[in-house]
Design an enzyme around this catalytic site. Structure first.
Site, PDB file in Angstrom:
ATOM      1  NE  ARG A  98      -3.499  -0.280   2.473  1.00  0.00           N
ATOM      2  CZ  ARG A  98      -4.443  -0.757   1.671  1.00  0.00           C
ATOM      3  NH1 ARG A  98      -4.922  -0.023   0.708  1.00  0.00           N
ATOM      4  NH2 ARG A  98      -4.916  -1.972   1.828  1.00  0.00           N
ATOM      5  CG  HIS A 142     -20.353   4.757   1.435  1.00  0.00           C
ATOM      6  ND1 HIS A 142     -19.529   3.682   1.152  1.00  0.00           N
ATOM      7  CD2 HIS A 142     -21.376   4.268   2.179  1.00  0.00           C
ATOM      8  CE1 HIS A 142     -20.026   2.596   1.722  1.00  0.00           C
ATOM      9  NE2 HIS A 142     -21.156   2.929   2.356  1.00  0.00           N
TER      10      HIS A 142
HETATM   11  C1  GRF Z   1     -20.498   4.306  -6.486  1.00  0.00           C
HETATM   12  O1  GRF Z   1     -21.663   3.656  -6.068  1.00  0.00           O
HETATM   13  C2  GRF Z   1     -19.825   4.997  -5.341  1.00  0.00           C
HETATM   14  O2  GRF Z   1     -20.722   5.468  -4.377  1.00  0.00           O
HETATM   15  C3  GRF Z   1     -18.973   3.905  -4.735  1.00  0.00           C
HETATM   16  O3  GRF Z   1     -18.499   3.183  -5.838  1.00  0.00           O
HETATM   17  C4  GRF Z   1     -19.417   3.325  -6.928  1.00  0.00           C
HETATM   18  C5  GRF Z   1     -18.646   3.842  -8.086  1.00  0.00           C
HETATM   19  O4  GRF Z   1     -19.440   3.938  -9.239  1.00  0.00           O
HETATM   20  N1  GRF Z   1     -17.928   4.447  -3.918  1.00  0.00           N
HETATM   21  P1  GRF Z   1     -18.880   4.664 -10.525  1.00  0.00           P
HETATM   22  O5  GRF Z   1     -17.577   3.956 -10.889  1.00  0.00           O
HETATM   23  O6  GRF Z   1     -18.654   6.095 -10.184  1.00  0.00           O
HETATM   24  O7  GRF Z   1     -19.921   4.460 -11.581  1.00  0.00           O
END
Ligand code: GRF
Length: 235
Positions: A98, A142
């Site tokens: 990481r 999120h």
């Molecule tokens: C979204 O649902 C976001 O909330 C989460 O990961 C997903 C990413 O979707 N953290 P995208 O790649 O932006 O379409």
């Protein structure tokens, strides 16, 4: 409504304050200051596309996307970034520690002059060292109303739990998973006829609105954080 001239003067002050907080010299006139966003993603990139579209449409004034970085070469989002002529960089994480990976990502962000980082489906935990490189300048989205359902598959967790309202959260990133101060939340009702899939789709629609709103709050800098509470100032 305040006096128009006074309101505009206060906005200028708030913007200078925002620039100062984001680590720039107060000598840069606010109207010549462009924020440089770095997007980190691992997958399809719909939040990145929504941010890019909203910048192009003038809904995030004073910002540009300086670089899009993916830890996965096969992420559809990085292909879209290339198609759009943006700086698109793959920094593979597989098989690397990481710390080593984070150091390379941070170097790329700094090389592109990034002052605001948007995690958009970035499936990596940032090391505390990474977070400390950009204090108060890393945002994440999120797909739940935090603090409910942190971690993976938040929409499915919410659906299985039987909540009647879910949604999405844009928050500052701190050293803990899905934890920093909340900037914007959007509620989405869970309907009787929903499946995990339809619920996730409606949450995603709101994510695309929420991220732009949150970026504008942070760029304008018209807020302060008290404990965990982000409180917007009146300008
Ligand atoms: C979204 O649902 C976001 O909330 C989460 O990961 C997903 C990413 O979707 N953290 P995208 O790649 O932006 O379409």
């Amino acid at each position: 409504m305040g006096h128009p001239r006074r309101t505009s003067a206060l906005r200028k002050v708030a913007r200078r304050e925002a620039s100062r907080k984001l680590g720039h010299s107060g000598l840069i006139p606010y109207n010549q200051f462009m924020h440089s966003i770095g997007i980190l993603l691992s997958g399809r990139g719909s939040n990145f596309v929504a941010i890019a579209d909203n910048i192009a449409a003038g809904r995030i004034p004073e910002a540009q996307i300086a670089v899009v970085i993916s830890n996965r070469a096969d992420a559809p989002g990085i292909a879209i970034a290339r198609e759009r002529g943006l700086h698109a960089v793959v920094i593979a994480s597989k098989g690397r520690s990481r710390e080593e990976h984070d150091r390379e990502v941070v170097a790329a962000l700094k090389q592109h002059g990034v002052d605001l980082i948007c995690l958009a489906g970035y499936m990596r935990l940032l090391s505390p060292w990474f977070v400390q490189q950009f204090p108060g300048r890393i945002l994440n989205i999120h797909p739940s109303l935090l603090p409910a359902f942190p971690g993976l598959e938040a929409q499915q967790q919410a659906f299985a739990h039987g909540v009647k309202v879910s949604g999405c959260t844009v928050h500052f990133v701190d050293e803990e998973l899905d934890h920093g101060a909340i900037i914007v939340q959007k509620a989405v009702p869970v309907l009787d006829g929903d499946s995990e899939h339809t619920l996730a789709e409606r949450i995603l629609d709101q994510e695309h609105v929420a991220y732009t709103e949150a970026i504008n709050v942070v760029i304008r800098g018209d807020y302060h954080v008290v404990g965990r509470r982000l409180v917007r100032r009146e300008v």
